[in-house]
Design a protein around this motif. Structure first.
Motif, PDB file in Angstrom:
ATOM      1  N   GLN A  65       2.468  -1.162  11.303  1.00 26.97           N
ATOM      2  CA  GLN A  65       2.744  -2.402  11.087  1.00 26.97           C
ATOM      3  C   GLN A  65       4.226  -2.615  12.320  1.00 26.97           C
ATOM      4  O   GLN A  65       5.095  -2.825  11.870  1.00 26.97           O
ATOM      5  CB  GLN A  65       3.269  -3.162   9.834  1.00 26.97           C
ATOM      6  N   PRO A  66       3.808  -2.235  13.469  1.00 20.72           N
ATOM      7  CA  PRO A  66       4.906  -2.186  14.616  1.00 20.72           C
ATOM      8  C   PRO A  66       5.470  -3.758  14.803  1.00 20.72           C
ATOM      9  O   PRO A  66       6.737  -3.592  14.718  1.00 20.72           O
ATOM     10  CB  PRO A  66       4.379  -1.811  15.784  1.00 20.72           C
ATOM     11  N   ARG A  67       5.048  -4.636  14.401  1.00 20.38           N
ATOM     12  CA  ARG A  67       5.623  -6.037  14.710  1.00 20.38           C
ATOM     13  C   ARG A  67       6.588  -6.159  13.668  1.00 20.38           C
ATOM     14  O   ARG A  67       7.398  -7.156  13.832  1.00 20.38           O
ATOM     15  CB  ARG A  67       4.532  -7.035  14.723  1.00 20.38           C
ATOM     16  N   MET A  68       6.498  -5.731  12.394  1.00 14.37           N
ATOM     17  CA  MET A  68       7.561  -5.879  11.310  1.00 14.37           C
ATOM     18  C   MET A  68       8.528  -4.820  11.485  1.00 14.37           C
ATOM     19  O   MET A  68       9.466  -5.519  11.449  1.00 14.37           O
ATOM     20  CB  MET A  68       6.643  -5.707  10.156  1.00 14.37           C
ATOM     21  N   PHE A  69       8.211  -3.617  11.698  1.00 16.91           N
ATOM     22  CA  PHE A  69       9.226  -2.618  11.679  1.00 16.91           C
ATOM     23  C   PHE A  69      10.056  -2.368  12.778  1.00 16.91           C
ATOM     24  O   PHE A  69      11.213  -1.983  12.798  1.00 16.91           O
ATOM     25  CB  PHE A  69       8.525  -1.283  11.265  1.00 16.91           C
ATOM     26  N   LEU A  70       9.522  -2.580  14.082  1.00 15.59           N
ATOM     27  CA  LEU A  70      10.188  -2.380  15.396  1.00 15.59           C
ATOM     28  C   LEU A  70      11.716  -3.196  15.382  1.00 15.59           C
ATOM     29  O   LEU A  70      12.569  -2.791  15.480  1.00 15.59           O
ATOM     30  CB  LEU A  70       9.477  -2.792  16.566  1.00 15.59           C
TER      31      LEU A  70
ATOM     32  N   ARG B 130       0.728  -1.262  -0.055  1.00 15.35           N
ATOM     33  CA  ARG B 130       0.044   0.004   0.024  1.00 15.35           C
ATOM     34  C   ARG B 130       1.063   1.331  -0.188  1.00 15.35           C
ATOM     35  O   ARG B 130       1.799   1.316   0.633  1.00 15.35           O
ATOM     36  CB  ARG B 130      -0.964   0.069   1.261  1.00 15.35           C
ATOM     37  N   PRO B 131       0.399   2.067  -0.787  1.00 15.73           N
ATOM     38  CA  PRO B 131       1.285   3.362  -0.852  1.00 15.73           C
ATOM     39  C   PRO B 131       1.052   4.293   0.528  1.00 15.73           C
ATOM     40  O   PRO B 131       0.167   4.132   1.198  1.00 15.73           O
ATOM     41  CB  PRO B 131       0.797   4.252  -1.980  1.00 15.73           C
ATOM     42  N   ILE B 132       2.059   5.207   0.591  1.00 12.60           N
ATOM     43  CA  ILE B 132       2.047   6.017   1.886  1.00 12.60           C
ATOM     44  C   ILE B 132       1.197   7.403   1.369  1.00 12.60           C
ATOM     45  O   ILE B 132       1.370   7.800   0.425  1.00 12.60           O
ATOM     46  CB  ILE B 132       3.354   6.465   2.067  1.00 12.60           C
ATOM     47  N   PRO B 133       0.350   7.709   2.495  1.00 15.24           N
ATOM     48  CA  PRO B 133      -0.678   8.931   1.909  1.00 15.24           C
ATOM     49  C   PRO B 133       0.335   9.886   1.703  1.00 15.24           C
ATOM     50  O   PRO B 133       1.398  10.323   2.035  1.00 15.24           O
ATOM     51  CB  PRO B 133      -1.308   9.225   3.435  1.00 15.24           C
ATOM     52  N   ASP B 134      -0.197  10.950   0.617  1.00 14.01           N
ATOM     53  CA  ASP B 134       0.457  12.111   0.346  1.00 14.01           C
ATOM     54  C   ASP B 134       0.973  13.066   1.354  1.00 14.01           C
ATOM     55  O   ASP B 134       1.953  13.434   1.223  1.00 14.01           O
ATOM     56  CB  ASP B 134      -0.492  12.821  -0.956  1.00 14.01           C
ATOM     57  N   TRP B 135       0.170  13.204   2.245  1.00  9.80           N
ATOM     58  CA  TRP B 135       0.442  14.046   3.274  1.00  9.80           C
ATOM     59  C   TRP B 135       1.628  13.932   4.123  1.00  9.80           C
ATOM     60  O   TRP B 135       2.578  14.508   4.457  1.00  9.80           O
ATOM     61  CB  TRP B 135      -0.785  14.628   4.260  1.00  9.80           C
ATOM     62  N   ALA B 136       1.965  12.408   4.387  1.00 13.23           N
ATOM     63  CA  ALA B 136       2.826  11.833   5.195  1.00 13.23           C
ATOM     64  C   ALA B 136       4.081  11.918   4.269  1.00 13.23           C
ATOM     65  O   ALA B 136       5.096  12.093   4.775  1.00 13.23           O
ATOM     66  CB  ALA B 136       2.497  10.485   5.525  1.00 13.23           C
ATOM     67  N   GLU B 137       3.987  11.533   2.817  1.00 19.80           N
ATOM     68  CA  GLU B 137       5.028  11.678   2.103  1.00 19.80           C
ATOM     69  C   GLU B 137       5.531  13.130   1.914  1.00 19.80           C
ATOM     70  O   GLU B 137       6.964  13.304   2.106  1.00 19.80           O
ATOM     71  CB  GLU B 137       4.655  11.260   0.636  1.00 19.80           C
ATOM     72  N   ARG B 138       4.448  14.269   1.869  1.00 18.60           N
ATOM     73  CA  ARG B 138       5.000  15.672   1.778  1.00 18.60           C
ATOM     74  C   ARG B 138       5.923  15.794   3.152  1.00 18.60           C
ATOM     75  O   ARG B 138       6.887  16.922   3.186  1.00 18.60           O
ATOM     76  CB  ARG B 138       4.028  16.637   1.714  1.00 18.60           C
ATOM     77  N   CYS B 139       5.294  15.444   4.184  1.00 22.07           N
ATOM     78  CA  CYS B 139       5.925  15.795   5.435  1.00 22.07           C
ATOM     79  C   CYS B 139       7.231  14.912   6.015  1.00 22.07           C
ATOM     80  O   CYS B 139       7.649  15.146   7.071  1.00 22.07           O
ATOM     81  CB  CYS B 139       5.182  15.704   6.978  1.00 22.07           C
ATOM     82  N   HIS B 140       7.612  13.908   4.964  1.00 27.89           N
ATOM     83  CA  HIS B 140       8.787  13.062   5.072  1.00 27.89           C
ATOM     84  C   HIS B 140       8.312  12.207   6.528  1.00 27.89           C
ATOM     85  O   HIS B 140       9.418  11.913   7.357  1.00 27.89           O
ATOM     86  CB  HIS B 140      10.155  14.001   5.321  1.00 27.89           C
ATOM     87  N   LEU B 141       6.991  11.898   6.643  1.00 24.06           N
ATOM     88  CA  LEU B 141       6.828  11.025   7.628  1.00 24.06           C
ATOM     89  C   LEU B 141       6.298   9.482   7.112  1.00 24.06           C
ATOM     90  O   LEU B 141       5.839   8.839   8.173  1.00 24.06           O
ATOM     91  CB  LEU B 141       5.688  11.524   8.553  1.00 24.06           C
ATOM     92  N   GLY B 142       6.748   9.032   6.165  1.00 20.31           N
ATOM     93  CA  GLY B 142       6.309   7.713   5.742  1.00 20.31           C
ATOM     94  C   GLY B 142       6.863   6.818   6.692  1.00 20.31           C
ATOM     95  O   GLY B 142       5.948   5.872   6.864  1.00 20.31           O
ATOM     96  N   TRP B 143       8.015   6.814   7.254  1.00 28.23           N
ATOM     97  CA  TRP B 143       8.557   5.875   8.041  1.00 28.23           C
ATOM     98  C   TRP B 143       7.625   5.745   9.234  1.00 28.23           C
ATOM     99  O   TRP B 143       7.384   4.834   9.788  1.00 28.23           O
ATOM    100  CB  TRP B 143      10.002   6.056   8.470  1.00 28.23           C
ATOM    101  N   LEU B 144       7.209   6.744   9.600  1.00 31.73           N
ATOM    102  CA  LEU B 144       6.249   6.684  10.832  1.00 31.73           C
ATOM    103  C   LEU B 144       4.999   6.147  10.647  1.00 31.73           C
ATOM    104  O   LEU B 144       4.355   5.274  11.593  1.00 31.73           O
ATOM    105  CB  LEU B 144       5.983   8.262  11.415  1.00 31.73           C
ATOM    106  N   VAL B 145       4.384   6.493   9.379  1.00 30.86           N
ATOM    107  CA  VAL B 145       3.205   5.881   9.290  1.00 30.86           C
ATOM    108  C   VAL B 145       3.397   4.234   8.879  1.00 30.86           C
ATOM    109  O   VAL B 145       2.507   3.391   9.588  1.00 30.86           O
ATOM    110  CB  VAL B 145       2.564   6.406   7.844  1.00 30.86           C
ATOM    111  N   ARG B 146       4.399   3.917   8.432  1.00 29.87           N
ATOM    112  CA  ARG B 146       4.675   2.584   8.296  1.00 29.87           C
ATOM    113  C   ARG B 146       4.796   1.591   9.507  1.00 29.87           C
ATOM    114  O   ARG B 146       4.322   0.543   9.976  1.00 29.87           O
ATOM    115  CB  ARG B 146       5.946   2.263   7.363  1.00 29.87           C
ATOM    116  N   LEU B 147       5.457   2.743  10.521  1.00 30.72           N
ATOM    117  CA  LEU B 147       5.793   1.937  11.883  1.00 30.72           C
ATOM    118  C   LEU B 147       4.505   1.773  12.694  1.00 30.72           C
ATOM    119  O   LEU B 147       4.407   0.637  13.294  1.00 30.72           O
ATOM    120  CB  LEU B 147       6.704   2.994  12.873  1.00 30.72           C
TER     121      LEU B 147
END
Length: 115
Positions: free
Chosen positions: A80-85, A60-77
């Motif tokens: 899906q915390p069990r995968m990314f932590l 799934r793509p990262i929302p545009d607002w998160a991409e613009r604010c460079h917060l894609g990593w936070l949205v993914r975290l």
């Protein structure tokens, strides 16, 4: 001959310098670890499944607002915390190794072929 043994034999025969794995999810990491442990030489192993997943629509793509604010990593975290932590933990250990060894390579662990 099983498929995994045949694949390893084919990689050993062609002896590529780089092995690129484009499988999605944790399967690529398991396969990369398996190849690292059982190949008789050390190629560079690149797991690029997520990158291709965005292009194919599997991821799934990262929302545009998160991409613009460079917060894609936070949205993914958060999603899906069990995968990314665990991955963040591994990255921190790797960063510590880079800081500790700097330009030297760390000693390689014994492998089954060295015994």
């Amino acid at each position: 001959m099983s498929r995994s043994i045949r694949t390893i034999a084919e990689i050993e025969k062609s002896h590529p310098q780089h092995v690129i794995i484009a499988a999605s999810g944790p399967a690529q990491e398991k396969l990369g670890l398996y190849l690292r442990d059982f190949l008789l030489y050390r190629p560079s192993i690149h797991c690029v499944g997520a990158a291709l997943g965005f292009l194919t629509g599997d991821e799934r793509p990262i929302p545009d607002w998160a991409e613009r604010c460079h917060l894609g990593w936070l949205v993914r975290l958060i999603s899906q915390p069990r995968m990314f932590l665990p991955r963040i933990g591994i990255a921190l250990v790797l960063a510590g190794m880079v800081f500790m060894y700097r330009s030297e390579l760390p000693p390689l662990r014994d492998r089954w072929t060295d015994l």
